[in-house]
Design a protein around this motif. Sequence first.
Motif, mmCIF file in Angstrom:
data_model
loop_
_atom_site.group_PDB
_atom_site.id
_atom_site.type_symbol
_atom_site.label_atom_id
_atom_site.label_comp_id
_atom_site.label_asym_id
_atom_site.label_seq_id
_atom_site.Cartn_x
_atom_site.Cartn_y
_atom_site.Cartn_z
ATOM 1 N N GLY A 186 11.679 13.111 -30.043
ATOM 2 C CA GLY A 186 11.538 14.219 -29.101
ATOM 3 C C GLY A 186 10.326 13.935 -28.137
ATOM 4 N N PRO A 187 10.211 14.363 -26.703
ATOM 5 C CA PRO A 187 9.137 14.111 -25.747
ATOM 6 C C PRO A 187 7.609 14.744 -26.427
ATOM 7 C CG PRO A 187 10.472 16.276 -25.271
ATOM 8 C CD PRO A 187 11.205 15.604 -26.206
ATOM 9 N N HIS A 188 7.567 15.398 -27.324
ATOM 10 C CA HIS A 188 6.197 15.928 -27.466
ATOM 11 C C HIS A 188 5.945 15.292 -28.975
ATOM 12 C CE1 HIS A 188 6.334 17.909 -23.907
ATOM 13 N NE2 HIS A 188 7.486 18.710 -24.291
ATOM 14 N N SER A 189 6.499 14.591 -29.606
ATOM 15 C CA SER A 189 6.232 13.996 -30.927
ATOM 16 C C SER A 189 5.015 13.548 -31.196
ATOM 17 C CB SER A 189 7.352 13.113 -31.415
ATOM 18 O OG SER A 189 8.829 13.673 -31.464
ATOM 19 N N ASP A 190 4.397 13.341 -32.157
ATOM 20 C CA ASP A 190 2.879 12.695 -32.540
ATOM 21 C C ASP A 190 3.450 11.504 -33.109
ATOM 22 O OD1 ASP A 190 0.539 12.074 -33.440
ATOM 23 O OD2 ASP A 190 0.229 13.593 -34.891
ATOM 24 N N LEU A 191 3.124 10.551 -32.113
ATOM 25 C CA LEU A 191 3.489 9.077 -32.795
ATOM 26 C C LEU A 191 2.325 8.261 -33.175
ATOM 27 C CD1 LEU A 191 6.217 8.442 -29.949
ATOM 28 C CD2 LEU A 191 6.430 9.357 -32.270
ATOM 29 N N SER A 192 1.263 8.874 -33.532
ATOM 30 C CA SER A 192 -0.144 8.090 -33.705
ATOM 31 C C SER A 192 0.358 7.422 -34.951
ATOM 32 C CB SER A 192 -1.229 8.848 -33.809
ATOM 33 O OG SER A 192 -0.845 9.916 -34.821
ATOM 34 N N GLU A 193 1.239 7.712 -35.992
ATOM 35 C CA GLU A 193 1.210 7.065 -37.275
ATOM 36 C C GLU A 193 2.555 6.972 -37.353
ATOM 37 O OE1 GLU A 193 -0.655 8.979 -40.352
ATOM 38 O OE2 GLU A 193 -2.646 8.541 -39.548
ATOM 39 N N GLY A 194 3.681 6.695 -36.276
ATOM 40 C CA GLY A 194 4.778 6.340 -36.377
ATOM 41 C C GLY A 194 5.577 7.946 -36.474
ATOM 42 N N CYS A 195 6.835 7.918 -36.339
ATOM 43 C CA CYS A 195 7.708 9.236 -36.052
ATOM 44 C C CYS A 195 7.970 9.887 -37.405
ATOM 45 C CB CYS A 195 9.133 8.957 -35.462
ATOM 46 S SG CYS A 195 10.074 7.852 -36.328
ATOM 47 N N PRO A 196 8.509 10.859 -37.568
ATOM 48 C CA PRO A 196 8.685 11.711 -39.027
ATOM 49 C C PRO A 196 9.761 11.017 -39.665
ATOM 50 C CG PRO A 196 8.778 13.213 -37.224
ATOM 51 C CD PRO A 196 8.716 12.034 -36.507
ATOM 52 N N GLN A 197 10.406 9.878 -39.232
ATOM 53 C CA GLN A 197 11.541 9.056 -39.904
ATOM 54 C C GLN A 197 10.738 7.914 -40.681
ATOM 55 O OE1 GLN A 197 14.447 10.191 -40.107
ATOM 56 N NE2 GLN A 197 14.850 11.395 -38.421
ATOM 57 N N CYS A 198 9.395 7.410 -39.989
ATOM 58 C CA CYS A 198 9.166 6.280 -40.642
ATOM 59 C C CYS A 198 7.763 6.498 -40.921
ATOM 60 C CB CYS A 198 9.264 5.031 -39.539
ATOM 61 S SG CYS A 198 8.070 5.169 -37.871
ATOM 62 N N ARG A 199 7.014 7.443 -40.686
ATOM 63 C CA ARG A 199 5.489 7.324 -40.749
ATOM 64 C C ARG A 199 5.205 7.203 -42.358
ATOM 65 N NH1 ARG A 199 5.062 13.140 -38.575
ATOM 66 N NH2 ARG A 199 4.752 11.765 -36.898
ATOM 67 N N ASN A 200 5.943 7.451 -43.179
ATOM 68 C CA ASN A 200 6.000 7.189 -44.652
ATOM 69 C C ASN A 200 6.542 6.170 -45.383
ATOM 70 O OD1 ASN A 200 4.390 9.859 -45.084
ATOM 71 N ND2 ASN A 200 6.220 10.944 -45.133
ATOM 72 N N GLU A 201 6.985 5.131 -44.287
ATOM 73 C CA GLU A 201 7.635 4.167 -44.902
ATOM 74 C C GLU A 201 6.790 2.643 -44.671
ATOM 75 O OE1 GLU A 201 10.696 3.619 -46.131
ATOM 76 O OE2 GLU A 201 11.790 5.687 -45.801
ATOM 77 N N GLY A 202 6.911 1.782 -45.510
ATOM 78 C CA GLY A 202 5.819 0.697 -45.448
ATOM 79 C C GLY A 202 6.785 -0.551 -45.023
ATOM 80 N N PHE A 203 6.834 -0.766 -43.784
ATOM 81 C CA PHE A 203 7.568 -1.832 -43.154
ATOM 82 C C PHE A 203 6.875 -3.104 -43.400
ATOM 83 C CE2 PHE A 203 10.066 1.718 -40.457
ATOM 84 C CZ PHE A 203 11.061 1.706 -41.452
ATOM 85 N N ALA A 204 7.764 -4.354 -43.469
ATOM 86 C CA ALA A 204 7.222 -5.664 -43.532
ATOM 87 C C ALA A 204 6.931 -6.051 -42.133
ATOM 88 C CB ALA A 204 8.125 -6.487 -44.443
ATOM 89 N N PHE A 205 7.908 -5.420 -41.228
ATOM 90 C CA PHE A 205 7.855 -5.855 -39.800
ATOM 91 C C PHE A 205 6.533 -4.794 -38.947
ATOM 92 C CE2 PHE A 205 11.281 -2.891 -40.398
ATOM 93 C CZ PHE A 205 10.958 -1.863 -39.431
ATOM 94 N N GLU A 206 6.184 -5.423 -37.995
ATOM 95 C CA GLU A 206 4.982 -4.671 -37.379
ATOM 96 C C GLU A 206 5.577 -3.733 -36.232
ATOM 97 O OE1 GLU A 206 2.957 -7.205 -39.395
ATOM 98 O OE2 GLU A 206 4.489 -7.847 -38.112
ATOM 99 N N PHE A 207 6.734 -4.044 -35.452
ATOM 100 C CA PHE A 207 7.216 -3.075 -34.445
ATOM 101 C C PHE A 207 8.623 -3.466 -34.459
ATOM 102 C CE2 PHE A 207 2.803 -4.315 -33.044
ATOM 103 C CZ PHE A 207 2.265 -3.011 -33.169
ATOM 104 N N ALA A 208 9.464 -2.147 -33.680
ATOM 105 C CA ALA A 208 10.721 -2.708 -33.429
ATOM 106 C C ALA A 208 11.066 -2.155 -31.908
ATOM 107 C CB ALA A 208 11.743 -1.990 -34.449
ATOM 108 N N VAL A 209 12.039 -2.867 -31.307
ATOM 109 C CA VAL A 209 12.307 -2.480 -30.108
ATOM 110 C C VAL A 209 13.716 -2.347 -29.925
ATOM 111 C CG1 VAL A 209 12.294 -4.685 -28.994
ATOM 112 C CG2 VAL A 209 12.040 -2.608 -27.501
ATOM 113 N N ARG A 210 14.506 -1.430 -29.213
ATOM 114 C CA ARG A 210 15.891 -1.423 -28.973
ATOM 115 C C ARG A 210 16.384 -1.333 -27.625
ATOM 116 N NH1 ARG A 210 16.863 5.226 -30.477
ATOM 117 N NH2 ARG A 210 16.993 5.743 -28.184
#
Length: 244
Positions: A60-84
């Motif tokens: 959403g336009p007002h999401s807090d993304l400082s530590e990722g979005c609600p979908q990923c902020r609790n996920e430990g990814f081995a990649f740094e970033f993703a772009v689509r």
Amino acid sequence: MSARLATTVWQGLGHLVLPGVCLGCHRLLPPDSRDFCAHCLQQFTEDPHSTCPRCSSTVGPHSDLSEGCPQCRNEGFAFEFAVRLGAYDGLLRDFVLRMKHAGNEGLAEAVGEAWAERSEAKVREFRADTVIPVPLHWRRRWRRGFNQSELLGKCWSRRLNMPFQPRWLRRVRPTAMQSSLSPTARRENVRAAFRAMRCAKLNGRRVLLVDDVMTTGSTCHAAAKALKDSGASSVVVAVLAHGR
């Protein structure tokens, strides 16, 4: 001759007799157009949504993304970033599904070229130095005849003038289709499914990992982990479409 080159030659010869046809809507193209009409090109290359800078999910336009979005902020990814390029919807979803079937190599390369052209500046910011596609298991590749992510990755390699190493990463065991599984089952499904090959010179490499679709990020995480375990310093992900 690559599928893309063969398609280009065929289209060039065909224009001498008949106009080309858009790969999206199948309408006739003007003589100076190739692969897609202006309307279809805009439909699948312009993303109207805000996205998470960490996992590229729609937010959403007002999401807090400082530590990722609600979908990923609790996920430990081995990649740094993703772009689509865009969301897994509409014409882009149609292209992704078509690319999973034999005989659509030309479509994959045409979509890949349009994607790389439109997103080049964004991906260059990652400062990767090697392009590696997410591999299929050899049995699935044999049945399909090609790996669409490899064709997409080849387009990125050409656009960025960067080494392309499709043989440095291998899917060492067959896995179930991720689309039919829950998020937890997806992570288990691809756990230890990838391995970097002995020939891979990954020490210190900054890898651009290319795939067609991301949903939970489990597949890209498993692939990125295998690359980092073999010495890659960082992995960033470019996906054609995101399913969240």
